[in-house]
Scaffold this active site. Structure first.
Site, PDB file in Angstrom:
ATOM      1  N   ILE A  16       0.871  -1.275   0.186  1.00  0.00           N
ATOM      2  CA  ILE A  16       0.056  -0.169   0.094  1.00  0.00           C
ATOM      3  C   ILE A  16       0.910   1.141   0.023  1.00  0.00           C
ATOM      4  CG2 ILE A  16      -1.635   1.415   1.367  1.00  0.00           C
ATOM      5  CD1 ILE A  16      -2.746  -1.321   2.351  1.00  0.00           C
ATOM      6  N   ASP A  42       9.737   2.512   8.336  1.00  0.00           N
ATOM      7  CA  ASP A  42       9.376   0.932   8.278  1.00  0.00           C
ATOM      8  C   ASP A  42      10.321   0.357   9.263  1.00  0.00           C
ATOM      9  OD1 ASP A  42       8.861  -1.895   7.232  1.00  0.00           O
ATOM     10  OD2 ASP A  42       7.754  -0.572   5.796  1.00  0.00           O
ATOM     11  N   ARG A  98      -5.787 -15.366  16.892  1.00  0.00           N
ATOM     12  CA  ARG A  98      -6.161 -13.856  16.841  1.00  0.00           C
ATOM     13  C   ARG A  98      -5.537 -13.087  17.978  1.00  0.00           C
ATOM     14  NH1 ARG A  98     -11.159 -11.129  16.154  1.00  0.00           N
ATOM     15  NH2 ARG A  98     -11.655 -11.197  18.097  1.00  0.00           N
ATOM     16  N   ASP A 159     -14.187   0.242   1.906  1.00  0.00           N
ATOM     17  CA  ASP A 159     -15.414  -0.392   1.652  1.00  0.00           C
ATOM     18  C   ASP A 159     -16.571   0.502   0.888  1.00  0.00           C
ATOM     19  OD1 ASP A 159     -14.190  -2.746   3.393  1.00  0.00           O
ATOM     20  OD2 ASP A 159     -13.979  -1.004   4.750  1.00  0.00           O
ATOM     21  N   ARG A 162     -16.072   0.529  -2.301  1.00  0.00           N
ATOM     22  CA  ARG A 162     -16.468  -0.750  -3.110  1.00  0.00           C
ATOM     23  C   ARG A 162     -18.009  -0.826  -3.233  1.00  0.00           C
ATOM     24  NH1 ARG A 162     -12.353  -4.002   0.713  1.00  0.00           N
ATOM     25  NH2 ARG A 162     -10.808  -4.310  -0.450  1.00  0.00           N
ATOM     26  N   HIS A 187     -13.954  -2.360  10.259  1.00  0.00           N
ATOM     27  CA  HIS A 187     -13.593  -2.817   8.994  1.00  0.00           C
ATOM     28  C   HIS A 187     -13.116  -4.072   8.696  1.00  0.00           C
ATOM     29  CE1 HIS A 187     -11.070  -3.204   5.066  1.00  0.00           C
ATOM     30  NE2 HIS A 187     -10.199  -3.461   5.966  1.00  0.00           N
ATOM     31  N   SER A 242      -5.458  -5.850  -1.550  1.00  0.00           N
ATOM     32  CA  SER A 242      -5.819  -4.488  -2.167  1.00  0.00           C
ATOM     33  C   SER A 242      -4.516  -3.760  -1.984  1.00  0.00           C
ATOM     34  CB  SER A 242      -7.113  -3.993  -1.640  1.00  0.00           C
ATOM     35  OG  SER A 242      -8.195  -5.006  -1.535  1.00  0.00           O
TER      36      SER A 242
HETATM   37  P1  NAX Z   1       2.596  -5.110   3.387  1.00  0.00           P
HETATM   38  O1  NAX Z   1       2.867  -6.327   4.482  1.00  0.00           O
HETATM   39  O2  NAX Z   1       2.873  -5.008   2.044  1.00  0.00           O
HETATM   40  O3  NAX Z   1       3.261  -3.876   4.248  1.00  0.00           O
HETATM   41  C1  NAX Z   1       3.120  -3.711   5.448  1.00  0.00           C
HETATM   42  C2  NAX Z   1       4.525  -2.885   5.758  1.00  0.00           C
HETATM   43  O4  NAX Z   1       4.471  -2.326   7.206  1.00  0.00           O
HETATM   44  C3  NAX Z   1       5.941  -3.767   5.618  1.00  0.00           C
HETATM   45  O5  NAX Z   1       6.767  -3.051   4.764  1.00  0.00           O
HETATM   46  C4  NAX Z   1       6.417  -3.720   7.101  1.00  0.00           C
HETATM   47  O6  NAX Z   1       7.791  -4.109   7.078  1.00  0.00           O
HETATM   48  C5  NAX Z   1       5.829  -2.571   7.906  1.00  0.00           C
HETATM   49  N1  NAX Z   1       5.897  -2.640   9.198  1.00  0.00           N
HETATM   50  C6  NAX Z   1       5.421  -3.611   9.937  1.00  0.00           C
HETATM   51  N2  NAX Z   1       5.565  -3.561  11.228  1.00  0.00           N
HETATM   52  C7  NAX Z   1       5.821  -2.029  11.318  1.00  0.00           C
HETATM   53  C8  NAX Z   1       6.165  -0.964  12.280  1.00  0.00           C
HETATM   54  N3  NAX Z   1       6.115  -1.372  13.648  1.00  0.00           N
HETATM   55  N4  NAX Z   1       6.385   0.214  11.922  1.00  0.00           N
HETATM   56  C9  NAX Z   1       6.185   0.520  10.734  1.00  0.00           C
HETATM   57  N5  NAX Z   1       6.268  -0.475   9.605  1.00  0.00           N
HETATM   58  C10 NAX Z   1       6.080  -1.531  10.007  1.00  0.00           C
HETATM   59  O7  NAX Z   1       1.007  -5.022   3.836  1.00  0.00           O
HETATM   60  P2  NAX Z   1       0.064  -3.699   2.925  1.00  0.00           P
HETATM   61  O8  NAX Z   1      -0.539  -4.819   1.812  1.00  0.00           O
HETATM   62  O9  NAX Z   1       0.516  -2.681   2.397  1.00  0.00           O
HETATM   63  O10 NAX Z   1      -1.086  -3.624   3.910  1.00  0.00           O
HETATM   64  C11 NAX Z   1      -0.946  -2.838   5.197  1.00  0.00           C
HETATM   65  C12 NAX Z   1      -1.956  -2.874   6.157  1.00  0.00           C
HETATM   66  O11 NAX Z   1      -3.053  -2.450   5.489  1.00  0.00           O
HETATM   67  C13 NAX Z   1      -2.354  -4.338   6.557  1.00  0.00           C
HETATM   68  O12 NAX Z   1      -2.593  -4.411   8.042  1.00  0.00           O
HETATM   69  C14 NAX Z   1      -3.563  -4.631   5.863  1.00  0.00           C
HETATM   70  O13 NAX Z   1      -4.279  -5.647   6.425  1.00  0.00           O
HETATM   71  C15 NAX Z   1      -4.245  -3.368   5.865  1.00  0.00           C
HETATM   72  N6  NAX Z   1      -5.223  -3.071   5.017  1.00  0.00           N
HETATM   73  C16 NAX Z   1      -6.298  -2.327   5.409  1.00  0.00           C
HETATM   74  C17 NAX Z   1      -7.691  -1.837   4.439  1.00  0.00           C
HETATM   75  C18 NAX Z   1      -8.421  -1.098   5.083  1.00  0.00           C
HETATM   76  O14 NAX Z   1      -9.410  -0.825   4.332  1.00  0.00           O
HETATM   77  N7  NAX Z   1      -8.536  -0.437   6.269  1.00  0.00           N
HETATM   78  C19 NAX Z   1      -7.492  -2.346   3.247  1.00  0.00           C
HETATM   79  C20 NAX Z   1      -6.295  -3.043   2.607  1.00  0.00           C
HETATM   80  C21 NAX Z   1      -5.221  -3.710   3.598  1.00  0.00           C
HETATM   81  O15 NAX Z   1      -5.613  -4.892   3.683  1.00  0.00           O
END
Ligand code: NAX
Length: 331
Positions: A16, A42, A98, A159, A162, A187, A242
């Site tokens: 994202i 990050d 969980r 959402d 969507r 969500h 997504s």
């Molecule tokens: P990614 O795994 O591609 O990216 C997450 C990034 O966060 C990684 O680069 C990781 O190294 C970094 N990270 C982990 N711990 C950290 C910390 N303590 N401090 C800073 N960075 C840290 O996931 P991505 O697909 O980009 O999704 C990110 C988050 O968005 C996930 O939790 C996902 O579930 C959530 N989402 C939420 C959505 C919403 O509508 N609210 C929709 C999209 C997405 O699924």
């Protein structure tokens, strides 16, 4: 010329993040006349990838981008930011309970809350994207008591968008002509996408979605589950979750919050419940909101029928349970 605004993106080396930072640098989040300085955070294993993202931002020569901070230091990342988009988190891995995932995210959001509270600009606006988004936002609120609770929100705009997209496809109308759907609650798959008050712009004026679709069975079942499970459908198709739609919706969320919603239009945001619509106070719950002068307010007085009431309560129940689980991780 306007002074640059500092915008934090955590998890910026992730999927994202990669879609989101160029949108911010192009002015899609804060306006095409608003210079920005990007702060990207990050964790150390992603530091090299993060630096690669910084190199690409430099290479793209965005006229509005006045600086880039790419760091694994949370204090440096949070210092002076006026907008914070929290995308970083601990993902659920196969076989994890969980509670274990919750516990990891509680500790991340607790420490990042403390850094934001100490080092962010006064009146910093926070959007939590990382899952469990509502509960991560609640933890952030709890551990950043000096940040006004109205400044801490979570993303349900994806959402919401969507739901607009599904109605537009079904009726074969422009998505920009559909408005005032509502995402209630979490969500998660218990969210309630509600079209009771939604309308479509037609040459003869705004018409209710229910009247135009004329198929309550579809609206009350398949439409709802399609929106609830769209995230899973994207993973199945793309093998990744997504990203571009999440990034774009995060820009929509902040833009409408900061610059205001159009007259007569509301959007969905996860915000701190004040008990409106008999949703328990003290949860971060998605409501219909309008925004003006940088302040959102919950749209009041919408009728809630029996079908909707049950769905509002069910998703509130899930959020209460998540809250309890999160608190149990603190001790
Ligand atoms: P990614 O795994 O591609 O990216 C997450 C990034 O966060 C990684 O680069 C990781 O190294 C970094 N990270 C982990 N711990 C950290 C910390 N303590 N401090 C800073 N960075 C840290 O996931 P991505 O697909 O980009 O999704 C990110 C988050 O968005 C996930 O939790 C996902 O579930 C959530 N989402 C939420 C959505 C919403 O509508 N609210 C929709 C999209 C997405 O699924």
């Amino acid at each position: 010329a306007k002074e640059p605004v500092r915008v934090l993106v955590t998890g910026a080396a992730g999927q994202i993040g990669y879609a989101l930072v160029p949108m911010i640098a192009r002015g899609i989040m804060l306006g095409t006349d608003q210079p920005v300085i990007l702060h990207m955070l990050d964790i150390p294993p992603a530091a090299e990838a993060l630096n690669g993202v910084k190199m690409e931002l430099v290479d793209a020569a965005f006229p509005l981008l006045k600086g880039v901070v790419a760091t694994t230091d949370v204090v440096e990342a949070c210092t002076g930011v006026s907008v914070a988009v929290m995308v970083g988190g601990f993902p659920r891995k196969e076989g994890m309970e969980r509670k274990d995932v919750m516990s990891k995210n509680v500790s991340i959001y607790k420490s990042q809350a403390a850094a934001l509270e100490k080092h962010a600009a006064a009146n910093c606006k926070v959007l939590v994207v990382a899952n469990p988004a509502n509960t991560n936002a609640l933890i952030l609120k709890e551990f950043a008591p000096s940040i006004p609770e109205k400044n801490i929100t979570c993303l349900t705009r994806l959402d919401h968008n969507r739901a607009l997209g599904q109605i537009s496809e079904r009726l074969n109308v422009q998505v920009s002509d559909v408005k005032n759907v509502i995402i209630w609650g979490n969500h998660s798959s218990t969210q309630y996408p509600d079209v009771t008050h939604a309308t479509v712009k037609t040459p003869a004026g705004d018409k209710p979605v229910r009247e135009l679709v004329a198929d309550d069975a579809w609206l009350n079942t398949e439409f709802i589950t399609t929106v609830q499970q769209r995230g899973a459908a994207i993973i199945k198709a793309r093998k990744f979750s997504s990203a571009l739609s999440a990034a774009s919706s995060a820009c929509d969320h902040i833009r409408d919050w900061v610059l205001g919603t159009p007259e007569g239009t509301w959007v969905s945001m996860g915000v701190y419940s004040d008990g409106s619509y008999n949703v328990p106070a003290g949860l971060i719950y998605s409501f219909p909101v309008t925004s003006k002068n940088g302040e959102w307010s919950i749209v009041q007085g919408l009728s809630i029928d029996e079908f909707s009431r049950k769905k509002l309560d069910l998703t509130a129940q899930e959020l209460s349970e998540e809250k309890e689980l999160a608190y149990s991780c603190l001790t």
